[in-house]
Design an enzyme around this catalytic site. Structure first.
Site, PDB file in Angstrom:
ATOM      1  N   ASP A 150       0.814  -1.219   0.000  1.00  7.70           N
ATOM      2  CA  ASP A 150       0.000   0.000   0.000  1.00  7.70           C
ATOM      3  C   ASP A 150       0.844   1.263   0.000  1.00  7.70           C
ATOM      4  O   ASP A 150       1.797   1.388   0.763  1.00  7.70           O
ATOM      5  CB  ASP A 150      -0.928   0.037   1.214  1.00  7.70           C
ATOM      6  CG  ASP A 150      -1.756   1.313   1.232  1.00  7.70           C
ATOM      7  OD1 ASP A 150      -2.514   1.527   0.275  1.00  7.70           O
ATOM      8  OD2 ASP A 150      -1.598   2.110   2.173  1.00  7.70           O
ATOM      9  N   HIS A 177      -3.153  -1.301  -3.831  1.00  7.35           N
ATOM     10  CA  HIS A 177      -3.312   0.148  -4.031  1.00  7.35           C
ATOM     11  C   HIS A 177      -3.255   0.386  -5.542  1.00  7.35           C
ATOM     12  O   HIS A 177      -2.223   0.148  -6.168  1.00  7.35           O
ATOM     13  CB  HIS A 177      -2.168   0.867  -3.310  1.00  7.35           C
ATOM     14  CG  HIS A 177      -2.138   2.354  -3.489  1.00  7.35           C
ATOM     15  ND1 HIS A 177      -2.092   3.203  -2.402  1.00  7.35           N
ATOM     16  CD2 HIS A 177      -2.146   3.151  -4.581  1.00  7.35           C
ATOM     17  CE1 HIS A 177      -2.064   4.468  -2.849  1.00  7.35           C
ATOM     18  NE2 HIS A 177      -2.099   4.441  -4.165  1.00  7.35           N
ATOM     19  N   HIS A 230      -9.161   1.321  -0.726  1.00  8.77           N
ATOM     20  CA  HIS A 230      -9.634   2.717  -0.890  1.00  8.77           C
ATOM     21  C   HIS A 230     -10.024   3.105  -2.323  1.00  8.77           C
ATOM     22  O   HIS A 230      -9.489   4.046  -2.896  1.00  8.77           O
ATOM     23  CB  HIS A 230      -8.605   3.709  -0.329  1.00  8.77           C
ATOM     24  CG  HIS A 230      -7.180   3.529  -0.761  1.00  8.77           C
ATOM     25  ND1 HIS A 230      -6.804   3.301  -2.061  1.00  8.77           N
ATOM     26  CD2 HIS A 230      -6.028   3.547  -0.029  1.00  8.77           C
ATOM     27  CE1 HIS A 230      -5.490   3.189  -2.127  1.00  8.77           C
ATOM     28  NE2 HIS A 230      -5.000   3.326  -0.907  1.00  8.77           N
ATOM     29  N   ASN A 276      -4.178  10.206  -1.383  1.00 10.65           N
ATOM     30  CA  ASN A 276      -4.152   9.247  -2.498  1.00 10.65           C
ATOM     31  C   ASN A 276      -5.035   8.052  -2.153  1.00 10.65           C
ATOM     32  O   ASN A 276      -4.775   7.428  -1.131  1.00 10.65           O
ATOM     33  CB  ASN A 276      -2.741   8.706  -2.752  1.00 10.65           C
ATOM     34  CG  ASN A 276      -1.737   9.786  -3.062  1.00 10.65           C
ATOM     35  OD1 ASN A 276      -2.075  10.902  -3.387  1.00 10.65           O
ATOM     36  ND2 ASN A 276      -0.472   9.437  -2.930  1.00 10.65           N
ATOM     37  N   ASP A 303      -7.762   4.320   6.199  1.00  5.32           N
ATOM     38  CA  ASP A 303      -6.485   4.748   5.614  1.00  5.32           C
ATOM     39  C   ASP A 303      -5.879   5.873   6.451  1.00  5.32           C
ATOM     40  O   ASP A 303      -5.349   6.853   5.928  1.00  5.32           O
ATOM     41  CB  ASP A 303      -6.654   5.184   4.145  1.00  5.32           C
ATOM     42  CG  ASP A 303      -5.326   5.383   3.423  1.00  5.32           C
ATOM     43  OD1 ASP A 303      -4.287   4.953   3.962  1.00  5.32           O
ATOM     44  OD2 ASP A 303      -5.318   5.977   2.326  1.00  5.32           O
TER      45      ASP A 303
END
Length: 422
Positions: A150, A177, A230, A276, A303
Site C-alpha cells: 500500500d 493500491h 480505498h 491518495n 487509511d
C-alpha cells in the site's frame, strides 16, 4: 467484572438489536440478557447509547519504525481507541518496510504492548521494489495477517499474478493500491480540480480503474482472493461489481473521506484534504455510497495517514505529503453521511465497520455474543459533535476539524478492559 446496563445492543453478525444488559468477565462476554443483576460489578449505564462490537479498521498507518515523528504504534493505538476501534491492521510502508521476519517481529513486539489488538500486514515485494516477492510463508508464520505494498502500486502484471498464486497457495490474500503511475500526473489532486484550479495534471480516474480492471481479471484467472484498497471512482465500483459477477474473489473497501466529500474540499482545507487516491467528484461520491448499499463494497477502512504539521504546512501544496488522520472521525462520518443521510441503516454501517472487516481476515472480532470477545464500543449515535484538533493521535492533519458531525464515542472496551472513556 463489568456490567453494561440498558444499552441498545446491536450485533451485525446475528442482527440482534434490542435493549439489553451485557456482563463481561476475564476478557469475554459471559451474558447478554434483557436484565442482568451482578452484585459488585463495575457498572456502565448505557441508557440511550448504542452498544456495538469494537470497530475494526483494516487499513492504518502507524509509521513505526522509522517515521515516528508522525505517529507511533502507541499513539496510533490511543487514536484508535478514541475512535471506538479495538482491532486495527497496520500497513507495511514503514522505514524499513515490513519485508522480513526480523522487522515484522520488532513491530509485533511493540504492538503487543498496546491495550487494543494491533495487527500488521507485510509487504508483497521486498522493500517495495515491485519485482521480488517477500517470503510469504515465513512472514505468515511469524504473525503477518496479509500482504500489501500500500502506497505503491504494483506495475508488473507478472508480479501481481505470482503474488496472487502464492497467496492462494497459502490460503491468504493480497491487498492492492491501484493507481497506475504511467497514467497519472501529480498525486493527491483529482484531475478536474487539478486542471481548472491548480493548472497541473492531477490523479486521473483511469489510472485507478484501468489498473484495477487488470488485477481483478488476474484474480479471476488465478482464482485468488484480491482486496481492493480505498477505491474512489464510479467506474471502479463497476469494475468490482463486474468481477464479482464473474465469480472472481474480489473484495473492496472505501475510506470515509471518499463517501463524505469531494475535490472541492481542497479549496477550503488545503493540504489536509490532499490524499491518495484524491477526493473525487460528487458523481463518484454517490457511486461509492451506492456500492456500499448494494454490497459490492463490504468494508469501510480509514487509511489513517498521519503527517507532521511541518510537512503539511508547506507553501507549495504540490510538495505536501498525501494523507489524513482518520481513526477519530470515522464513525462520525459514517453516522453523518450514511446513516443520518438515509443511505444505510445503523446496522448496515456497523456491519461494514465491524463484522465484515473481521471476517475478511478471520479475526475473532466484530461481533457480540456470549463466550465471544469483550471488544465493545459504546457510543451516542445522535450526539452533535464539533470536531476539534484535540486528537489522541500525534497528528492533526484532518480536513474535518471545525465541522459539525453526528456521534460520540463514550467508551471503548477491549479484552474486557475500558481503554477509552469520554
Amino acid at each position: 467484572m463489568l456490567l453494561i446496563k440498558n444499552g441498545r445492543v446491536m450485533d451485525p453478525k446475528t442482527g440482534l438489536d434490542q435493549v439489553c444488559d451485557v456482563l463481561v468477565q476475564d476478557g469475554k462476554i459471559i451474558k447478554i440478557a434483557p436484565e442482568v443483576k451482578e452484585e459488585g460489578a463495575e457498572t456502565i449505564d448505557a441508557s440511550g447509547l448504542v452498544v456495538a462490537p469494537g470497530l475494526v479498521d483494516i487499513h492504518v498507518h502507524f509509521r513505526e519504525p522509522g517515521q515516528t515523528h508522525k505517529e507511533d504504534i502507541h499513539t496510533g493505538s490511543l487514536a484508535a481507541a478514541a475512535g471506538g476501534f479495538t482491532t486495527v491492521v497496520m500497513m507495511a510502508n514503514t522505514s524499513p518496510t515490513i519485508s522480513d521476519v526480523e522487522t515484522l517481529k520488532e513491530v509485533l513486539d511493540s504492538a503487543a504492548k498496546e491495550k487494543i489488538n494491533v495487527k500488521t500486514v507485510a509487504t508483497i515485494t521486498k522493500n517495495f521494489n515491485g519485482q521480488d516477492l517477500t517470503d510469504f510463508k515465513a512472514l505468515l508464520a511469524a504473525g503477518a495477517v496479509g500482504f500489501s505494498d500500500d502506497g505503491i502500486p504494483l506495475e508488473s502484471s507478472k508480479v501481481v499474478k505470482e503474488a496472487m498464486e502464492e497467496a492462494k497457495k497459502l490460503n491468504t490474500f493480497i491487498s492492492l493500491h491501484e493507481e497506475d503511475p504511467g497514467l497519472n500526473g501529480i498525486l493527491g489532486f483529482n484531475e478536474n480540480i487539478a486542471k481548472e484550479h491548480f493548472h497541473i495534471c492531477g490523479a486521473t480516474g483511469v489510472a485507478e480503474y484501468a489498473m484495477m480492471a487488470r488485477d481483478v481479471m488476474i484474480a479471476y484467472a488465478t482464482k485468488a482472493h484480491v482486496h481492493i484498497q480505498h477505491l474512489s471512482k464510479e467506474e471502479s465500483v463497476k469494475v468490482v461489481e463486474f468481477a464479482q459477477g464473474l465469480g472472481a474473489q474480489v473484495t473492496a473497501e472505501v475510506a470515509p473521506q471518499h463517501f463524505s466529500k469531494t475535490e472541492a474540499l481542497l479549496l477550503t482545507q488545503g493540504s489536509n484534504a490532499k490524499m491518495n487516491p484524491p477526493l473525487r467528484l460528487e458523481s463518484d461520491r454517490r457511486a461509492v455510497i451506492e456500492g456500499l448499499k448494494s454490497g459490492v463494497i463490504t468494508v469501510i477502512a480509514t487509511d489513517h495517514a498521519p503527517h507532521h504539521a511541518d510537512e503539511k504546512n508547506v507553501e507549495d501544496i504540490t510538495k505536501a505529503p498525501s494523507g489524513m488522520t482518520g481513526l477519530e472521525t470515522s464513525l462520525s462520518l459514517g453516522l453523518t453521511y450514511l446513516v443520518e443521510a438515509g443511505e444505510l441503516s445503523l446496522m448496515e454501517l456497523l456491519g461494514k465497520m465491524t463484522y465484515n472487516p473481521a471476517k475478511l481476515y478471520n479475526f475473532e472480532a466484530g461481533y457480540l455474543a456470549e463466550n465471544g470477545p469483550a471488544d465493545i464500543t459504546i457510543f451516542d449515535a445522535k450526539a452533535d459533535r464539533l470536531v476539534d484538533s484535540h486528537f489522541a493521535s500525534k497528528a492533526t492533519n484532518s480536513p474535518f476539524i471545525g465541522e459539525a458531525l453526528k456521534g460520540q464515542v463514550k467508551y471503548t472496551i477491549c479484552k474486557g478492559q475500558i481503554v477509552y472513556q469520554n
